[in-house]
Write an enzyme that holds these catalytic residues in place. Sequence first.
Site, PDB file in Angstrom:
ATOM      1  N   THR A 141     -44.163  30.160  55.006  1.00  0.00           N
ATOM      2  CA  THR A 141     -43.737  30.037  56.392  1.00  0.00           C
ATOM      3  C   THR A 141     -44.572  30.957  57.266  1.00  0.00           C
ATOM      4  O   THR A 141     -44.789  32.115  56.914  1.00  0.00           O
ATOM      5  CB  THR A 141     -42.247  30.375  56.646  1.00  0.00           C
ATOM      6  OG1 THR A 141     -42.116  30.965  57.942  1.00  0.00           O
ATOM      7  CG2 THR A 141     -41.684  31.343  55.652  1.00  0.00           C
ATOM      8  N   ASP A 143     -43.566  32.011  60.016  1.00  0.00           N
ATOM      9  CA  ASP A 143     -42.612  32.886  60.698  1.00  0.00           C
ATOM     10  C   ASP A 143     -42.338  34.178  59.929  1.00  0.00           C
ATOM     11  O   ASP A 143     -41.786  35.117  60.484  1.00  0.00           O
ATOM     12  CB  ASP A 143     -41.269  32.161  60.891  1.00  0.00           C
ATOM     13  CG  ASP A 143     -41.375  30.994  61.845  1.00  0.00           C
ATOM     14  OD1 ASP A 143     -42.203  31.066  62.769  1.00  0.00           O
ATOM     15  OD2 ASP A 143     -40.626  30.020  61.662  1.00  0.00           O
ATOM     16  N   MET A 193     -45.130  31.034  68.659  1.00  0.00           N
ATOM     17  CA  MET A 193     -44.082  30.417  67.855  1.00  0.00           C
ATOM     18  C   MET A 193     -43.153  31.486  67.266  1.00  0.00           C
ATOM     19  O   MET A 193     -43.436  32.678  67.321  1.00  0.00           O
ATOM     20  CB  MET A 193     -44.706  29.579  66.746  1.00  0.00           C
ATOM     21  CG  MET A 193     -45.135  28.202  67.207  1.00  0.00           C
ATOM     22  SD  MET A 193     -45.676  27.180  65.811  1.00  0.00           S
ATOM     23  CE  MET A 193     -45.451  25.534  66.502  1.00  0.00           C
ATOM     24  N   GLY A 194     -42.098  31.007  66.626  1.00  0.00           N
ATOM     25  CA  GLY A 194     -41.098  31.903  66.044  1.00  0.00           C
ATOM     26  C   GLY A 194     -39.848  31.816  66.887  1.00  0.00           C
ATOM     27  O   GLY A 194     -39.627  32.622  67.770  1.00  0.00           O
ATOM     28  N   ARG A 195     -39.031  30.812  66.600  1.00  0.00           N
ATOM     29  CA  ARG A 195     -37.858  30.572  67.435  1.00  0.00           C
ATOM     30  C   ARG A 195     -36.923  31.760  67.482  1.00  0.00           C
ATOM     31  O   ARG A 195     -36.385  32.109  68.519  1.00  0.00           O
ATOM     32  CB  ARG A 195     -37.065  29.368  66.901  1.00  0.00           C
ATOM     33  CG  ARG A 195     -37.647  28.036  67.239  1.00  0.00           C
ATOM     34  CD  ARG A 195     -36.721  26.943  66.745  1.00  0.00           C
ATOM     35  NE  ARG A 195     -36.565  27.022  65.292  1.00  0.00           N
ATOM     36  CZ  ARG A 195     -37.198  26.250  64.424  1.00  0.00           C
ATOM     37  NH1 ARG A 195     -38.026  25.325  64.857  1.00  0.00           N
ATOM     38  NH2 ARG A 195     -37.009  26.384  63.136  1.00  0.00           N
TER      39      ARG A 195
END
Lengths: 433, 433
Positions: A141, A143, A193-195
């Site tokens: 991932t 993230d 990115m990276g909620r």
Amino acid sequence: MSKARNMVVAQSGGPSPVINNSLRGLVEAARGFPQIGTIYAGWHGIEGVLKEELLDLSGQPADEIALLRVTPAAGSIGTCRYKLRESQTEDFERLIEVFKAHNVGYFCYIGGNDSMDTANKVAKLANERGLGLVGVGVPKTIDNDVGDSAFKLIDHTPGYGSTARYWAHMVQFANEENAGSSPADPVLVLQAMGRKIGFIPASARLADPQRELPLQIYLAERPVTLEQMADNINGLLRRAGRAIVVVSEGLQVADIGEVKDSFGHTQFSSSHLTVAQAVINGLNARGLPVKGAARANVPGTDQRHNMIYASTVDLDEAFRAGQMAAELAAQGTSGYMSTILREPGEIYNVRYDKVPLAEVANSERTFPASWITPDGTDVTDDFIRYARPLIGDDWPSIPLIDGRVRLARLKPLFADQRLPKYIPQADRKLSQN
Amino acid sequence: MSKARNMVVAQSGGPSPVINNSLRGLVEAARGFPQIGTIYAGWHGIEGVLKEELLDLSGQPADEIALLRVTPAAGSIGTCRYKLRESQTEDFERLIEVFKAHNVGYFCYIGGNDSMDTANKVAKLANERGLGLVGVGVPKTIDNDVGDSAFKLIDHTPGYGSTARYWAHMVQFANEENAGSSPADPVLVLQAMGRKIGFIPASARLADPQRELPLQIYLAERPVTLEQMADNINGLLRRAGRAIVVVSEGLQVADIGEVKDSFGHTQFSSSHLTVAQAVINGLNARGLPVKGAARANVPGTDQRHNMIYASTVDLDEAFRAGQMAAELAAQGTSGYMSTILREPGEIYNVRYDKVPLAEVANSERTFPASWITPDGTDVTDDFIRYARPLIGDDWPSIPLIDGRVRLARLKPLFADQRLPKYIPQADRKLSQN
């Protein structure tokens, strides 16, 4: 029937620049074990396994498997966002049928926490059914949200180092634009990115470990108001005359609504308005020195499919994590994920090990609160010490043919289908809606 | 006083990945001519010249000038969007004063059509005042909109090849994401720069000259309706199951409002809503197969400040165009722009020449209408033949130190200010508003 049993490997979730290099490590290592027969890929993840769409990786030219090193994202075997819920018992039974039909003794799942949970459940059920399936996970991932917050189960996930390097270098280049730009254009907003978790936007700090640039970083972990942001940025403009502002796509800015996707995740990439867009509109509307002063870049999926920025450290580690999974499978070590653990000491070094899938599935990583500066606009030197080694020190070597990147091109060699057609359970619900 | 006279060089408008390599060509070549003394850069373009902010380039370490090759955008000497209008007579007179005060005999302006016009006017006026100034232009723009539509004045501008390469490679990588993505996520919209002219979005076709990918390209030259776009994209989805859609930032989509910047240009990068955002919102709202099916990347300024994608052909040509300008200056050839002309024949080759600034200033380039396919969703093979050589065949070589890009860092060596302070005319108007 030979004693060798076949292997199925599948990918899940959003891709990374190095996901295919884990696949390559798996395939190239698995080939060396006599107990492992043909290696199949589930075409577009677990959905492909359910549909009995099995791509033969053993039959591919060795050159093409080798080129998976420089082929980003998941175009080669596909990925899915199909979530196998415990209640979907038909799906689980179908997997067992597919494995039986193709003499599958090894199942490797490349993905995040949810995938490790799935791999674990599949292996358990198969063993209840007497199939003797070895289930192994491979972490992935961008993230960096797999495992625990103490970094004991895994130090970092393959994929993260490359996306971190993307931000480290991209912000360096963006600074050249921002420094050279006209005084009428002083604010550049970049959406990362990276909620929910801040490792990606934080990595923008790697562009400037000495804190010489006018850079502010806003993580999803720290909600702000537009007024606070405007105050912070105006302060920076007064000091430096310009500002580079990195915002998480999941940043909660008061007065900006959230949009949820079908998984209930906050979803900006296909939303009505991205955070970056809302922020620049908000900033431009309230008192930045010059009208139209803020502009935004939203690199979006580029940060997870860009091979040019890939970290050679990340590429190598992704490969080794794949190799390790093949070894675990060959040894019959079911229910484990291959992992990367950092060795103590000043010089960066890792070892490859295994951790139980169940532990990974039940863990939740958060970005250490102590790594965020008190004012919420930066990350600390502890983060830099953690992340710096992951972006490596070299450029990846990417072949070009006739000006274009030479990417892996797998042949469409699919296993014969031996079972009746099957529609995965969640797809049936979808088509009824 | 030595017979040598000093040189002032300035940049204008949006930067490019290779603009500094033209600067390097200029500086390194000018050093070899005894008639050229100290080389100064106007700090942030012509505004810096007006304010008598002259950065000494001759005094910089040779290593740093050499590193301008790999330093994108305009952070080193700055650029501006200051437009010198004929009516701003005070500004013109001030330039003459600055040139006199610093014994400037050579003025080089790196920019687009407007800048060539300015360089021409400045040289003319200086000569009317008996200053004997040599005014020379160096072409620059990622948009490739300098010169004429027949490509007689210039074949292509330095900067374009690198941004074209950005799109060629970025779309290849994006295709790996799009091919591997889940069926619920089949449309990826990518927004390209080029407010009015289609050379940048067109270059996405270089990712796929054989037309094997599900790629549609919408240029600003061809207004569309959202309905047409949705029809086109749905057609592609039915055939290929997925779609990569490149849209110009200046694309006129019916029912999407336009926003103008202070120059009257349609301005999306700092607008209320980008085209990409509007398009995905529109597509998602009207009948794509699955809800939330379109997502968008807006790379924004990255495509003009990203050195990793720079074309080595473009880098070399930008350098040579700078060298040529130094040579024109040294020869006393005032009123000309250095230019790149393509030699006839199948194998790509160019020669460096000069064209009158006045002709460049009075020309307007358009994207050849015959290079757009009748359905308005692609460009033709003629475009590919034109653009393919410009992206080159090699990666640029970019030095890294401690994981970061080693960019040029010029010392703040400024010429002594000998004149009273001066506020450029347009800035006065701005501060009155």
